[in-house]
Write an enzyme that holds these catalytic residues in place. Sequence first.
Site, PDB file in Angstrom:
ATOM      1  N   GLU A 158      -2.284  -1.632  14.653  1.00 18.91           N
ATOM      2  CA  GLU A 158      -2.512  -2.653  13.460  1.00 18.91           C
ATOM      3  C   GLU A 158      -3.874  -2.835  13.042  1.00 18.91           C
ATOM      4  O   GLU A 158      -4.679  -2.589  12.128  1.00 18.91           O
ATOM      5  CB  GLU A 158      -1.667  -2.931  12.816  1.00 18.91           C
ATOM      6  CG  GLU A 158       0.083  -2.642  12.361  1.00 18.91           C
ATOM      7  CD  GLU A 158       0.963  -3.037  12.206  1.00 18.91           C
ATOM      8  OE1 GLU A 158       1.866  -2.838  12.181  1.00 18.91           O
ATOM      9  OE2 GLU A 158       0.437  -3.947  11.120  1.00 18.91           O
ATOM     10  N   GLY A 189      -3.007  -9.443   8.274  1.00 13.46           N
ATOM     11  CA  GLY A 189      -3.143 -10.914   9.459  1.00 13.46           C
ATOM     12  C   GLY A 189      -4.581 -11.061   8.834  1.00 13.46           C
ATOM     13  O   GLY A 189      -5.869 -10.783   8.679  1.00 13.46           O
ATOM     14  N   THR A 212       1.361  -1.205   0.139  1.00 15.09           N
ATOM     15  CA  THR A 212       0.017  -0.303  -0.411  1.00 15.09           C
ATOM     16  C   THR A 212       0.488   0.900   0.044  1.00 15.09           C
ATOM     17  O   THR A 212       1.848   0.992   0.862  1.00 15.09           O
ATOM     18  CB  THR A 212      -1.101  -0.138   1.628  1.00 15.09           C
ATOM     19  OG1 THR A 212      -1.468  -0.759   1.689  1.00 15.09           O
ATOM     20  CG2 THR A 212      -1.908   0.917   1.572  1.00 15.09           C
TER      21      THR A 212
HETATM   22  C1  FAD Z   1      -4.739  -4.477  -0.801  1.00 13.19           C
HETATM   23  C2  FAD Z   1      -4.088  -4.748  -0.156  1.00 13.19           C
HETATM   24  C3  FAD Z   1      -3.090  -4.155   0.786  1.00 13.19           C
HETATM   25  C4  FAD Z   1      -2.007  -5.033   1.295  1.00 13.19           C
HETATM   26  N1  FAD Z   1      -1.070  -4.014   1.979  1.00 13.19           N
HETATM   27  C5  FAD Z   1       0.260  -4.392   2.593  1.00 13.19           C
HETATM   28  C6  FAD Z   1       0.716  -3.373   2.950  1.00 13.19           C
HETATM   29  O1  FAD Z   1       1.234  -1.836   2.711  1.00 13.19           O
HETATM   30  N2  FAD Z   1       2.345  -4.121   2.971  1.00 13.19           N
HETATM   31  C7  FAD Z   1       2.621  -5.737   3.395  1.00 13.19           C
HETATM   32  O2  FAD Z   1       3.169  -5.422   4.346  1.00 13.19           O
HETATM   33  N3  FAD Z   1       1.131  -6.214   3.231  1.00 13.19           N
HETATM   34  C8  FAD Z   1       0.090  -5.638   2.588  1.00 13.19           C
HETATM   35  N4  FAD Z   1      -1.275  -6.667   2.277  1.00 13.19           N
HETATM   36  C9  FAD Z   1      -0.588  -8.242   1.792  1.00 13.19           C
HETATM   37  C10 FAD Z   1      -1.406  -9.017   3.315  1.00 13.19           C
HETATM   38  O3  FAD Z   1      -0.795  -8.266   4.581  1.00 13.19           O
HETATM   39  C11 FAD Z   1      -1.170 -10.481   2.670  1.00 13.19           C
HETATM   40  O4  FAD Z   1      -1.990 -10.101   2.131  1.00 13.19           O
HETATM   41  C12 FAD Z   1      -2.101 -11.214   4.179  1.00 13.19           C
HETATM   42  O5  FAD Z   1      -1.148 -11.297   4.577  1.00 13.19           O
HETATM   43  C13 FAD Z   1      -2.536 -12.433   3.228  1.00 13.19           C
HETATM   44  O6  FAD Z   1      -0.744 -13.564   2.832  1.00 13.19           O
HETATM   45  P1  FAD Z   1      -0.567 -14.531   1.644  1.00 13.19           P
HETATM   46  O7  FAD Z   1      -1.271 -13.410   0.573  1.00 13.19           O
HETATM   47  O8  FAD Z   1       0.099 -14.829   1.095  1.00 13.19           O
HETATM   48  O9  FAD Z   1      -1.662 -15.485   1.875  1.00 13.19           O
HETATM   49  P2  FAD Z   1      -1.277 -16.825   2.167  1.00 13.19           P
HETATM   50  O10 FAD Z   1      -0.630 -16.369   3.424  1.00 13.19           O
HETATM   51  O11 FAD Z   1      -0.819 -17.417   1.022  1.00 13.19           O
HETATM   52  O12 FAD Z   1      -2.337 -17.616   2.479  1.00 13.19           O
HETATM   53  C14 FAD Z   1      -3.657 -18.297   1.843  1.00 13.19           C
HETATM   54  C15 FAD Z   1      -4.590 -18.470   2.665  1.00 13.19           C
HETATM   55  O13 FAD Z   1      -4.080 -19.080   3.760  1.00 13.19           O
HETATM   56  C16 FAD Z   1      -4.039 -19.758   4.736  1.00 13.19           C
HETATM   57  N5  FAD Z   1      -3.723 -19.976   5.633  1.00 13.19           N
HETATM   58  C17 FAD Z   1      -2.067 -19.149   6.245  1.00 13.19           C
HETATM   59  N6  FAD Z   1      -1.864 -20.295   7.024  1.00 13.19           N
HETATM   60  C18 FAD Z   1      -2.329 -20.471   7.164  1.00 13.19           C
HETATM   61  C19 FAD Z   1      -2.379 -21.020   9.211  1.00 13.19           C
HETATM   62  N7  FAD Z   1      -1.471 -21.478   9.786  1.00 13.19           N
HETATM   63  N8  FAD Z   1      -3.866 -21.491   9.241  1.00 13.19           N
HETATM   64  C20 FAD Z   1      -5.121 -21.782   8.032  1.00 13.19           C
HETATM   65  N9  FAD Z   1      -5.057 -21.021   7.844  1.00 13.19           N
HETATM   66  C21 FAD Z   1      -4.075 -20.134   7.205  1.00 13.19           C
HETATM   67  C22 FAD Z   1      -4.883 -17.462   4.859  1.00 13.19           C
HETATM   68  O14 FAD Z   1      -6.068 -17.771   6.088  1.00 13.19           O
HETATM   69  C23 FAD Z   1      -5.562 -17.437   3.611  1.00 13.19           C
HETATM   70  O15 FAD Z   1      -6.701 -17.700   3.595  1.00 13.19           O
HETATM   71  C24 FAD Z   1      -1.825  -6.323   1.493  1.00 13.19           C
HETATM   72  C25 FAD Z   1      -2.687  -7.065   0.581  1.00 13.19           C
HETATM   73  C26 FAD Z   1      -3.586  -6.336   0.293  1.00 13.19           C
HETATM   74  C27 FAD Z   1      -4.952  -7.526  -0.682  1.00 13.19           C
END
Ligand code: FAD
Length: 388
Positions: A253, A375, A168
């Site tokens: 946060e 998260g 972001t």
């Molecule tokens: C619009 C937008 C803005 C964002 N802004 C920022 C930002 O400014 N800075 C930044 O660093 N990030 C940012 N993010 C990233 C965001 O924090 C991550 O997308 C989020 O933490 C999830 O990580 P991932 O997308 O890799 O999903 P994954 O970690 O790959 O997860 C995929 C699925 O698996 C599930 N899962 C994973 N591990 C487990 C577990 N142990 N137990 C049960 N379920 C699990 C998750 O809940 C999810 O449903 C942003 C994301 C979006 C979409």
Amino acid sequence: MSDILQPQPYVSPWMDDADVTDLRTLARTFFEREVTPNLERFAEQHQVDKETWLAAGAAGLLCISIPEEYGGGGGSFAHEAAVLWEQGRAGDDAFGYSVHSSIVAHYLLAYGSEEQKQRWLPRMATGELVGAVAMTEPGTGSDLQNIRTTATREGDHYVVNGSKTFITNSSHAGLVVIVARTGGEGAQGISLIVAEVEGLEGFERGRVLSKIGQHGQDTRELAFTDMRVPTENLLGTQEGQGFYQLMMQLPQERLVIAVGAVASAELAYELALDYTKERTAFGKPIGAFQNTRFTLAEVGTDVLAARTFLDHCVGLHLDSRLDAATASRVKYWTTDVQCDVVDRCLQLFGGYGYMMEYPIARLYAGARVQKIYGGTNEIMKELISRTL
Ligand SMILES: Cc1cc2nc3c(=O)[nH]c(=O)nc-3n(C[C@H](O)[C@H](O)[C@H](O)COP(=O)(O)OP(=O)(O)OC[C@H]3O[C@@H](n4cnc5c(N)ncnc54)[C@H](O)[C@@H]3O)c2cc1C
């Protein structure tokens, strides 16, 4: 004595303060003037204007809970929440205020040296320097301990290599807090390194990501190729503290996300209340149908319950007593409520609810990600369950 036959308006305890009330008025005026009329244009250009940041700074809204000696507003989390609340109530899904003001500025305040705070915070407060935080990588989101971006010491510089995604404020960011690996595997090898990225060799802003909603936000990938950052830009007194530093800031946060969630849900409810009084079907306002009245009764109750839980958590945070599990509860639960409430309110708009020119449609598209970032809600439940 109050009339028990009349509903009593609910006032959040943290809002019941003259200073916070004045700030809410100021913030409301700012969003009405600077943001709401431009939301469509921001969505088309996938970012707010640089002037939006400067106007927020000039109005005194940025870094509102950072001490005055660093150029901030000198307020508490109640002041921070007041601005976030008004942003949610304005239906603004474009301006990356929370990442800049409620998150990045607080990393610097909590872990920065005196020199770092003096160097960066005053320019963040004016909006001249926009902040971003780069944790997530293409291969690693929830499992943050596994990040691959490296920062290797070479003399008085770190050489940073790696890539981040979903960041972001990427287009406007001049200051990026990078979560990087300065040591070995696992949490102990992670540090926070602050890069002043404007014109910095090896820094690249990637493509603007096409999202379901929040189109006015500049969410992009970032790439670092042999990017040199002075070692004095490490946050904290030694390497390897990054993961702990991130964990300590997460309750705030998550609370910040919850403030936006409840404000948006309340807005959706009020939009639906108004619409169902005006729209007619079968010769009467749709608000006269029992289904509509029951939906509004339920949704209004959900919003009130979410707001009182939020207020409880804001109160805890103001007393420095908000623990990680409670912050996880309020994040997951209020964002679930938000998505459900907005969906049910949209239904009352019929086909108009699906049209982007209606604010309820934008609220719907913008709400979904609240269950994912900061998260995911599954991770929130994982964190809560570990404390049971
Ligand atoms: C619009 C937008 C803005 C964002 N802004 C920022 C930002 O400014 N800075 C930044 O660093 N990030 C940012 N993010 C990233 C965001 O924090 C991550 O997308 C989020 O933490 C999830 O990580 P991932 O997308 O890799 O999903 P994954 O970690 O790959 O997860 C995929 C699925 O698996 C599930 N899962 C994973 N591990 C487990 C577990 N142990 N137990 C049960 N379920 C699990 C998750 O809940 C999810 O449903 C942003 C994301 C979006 C979409």
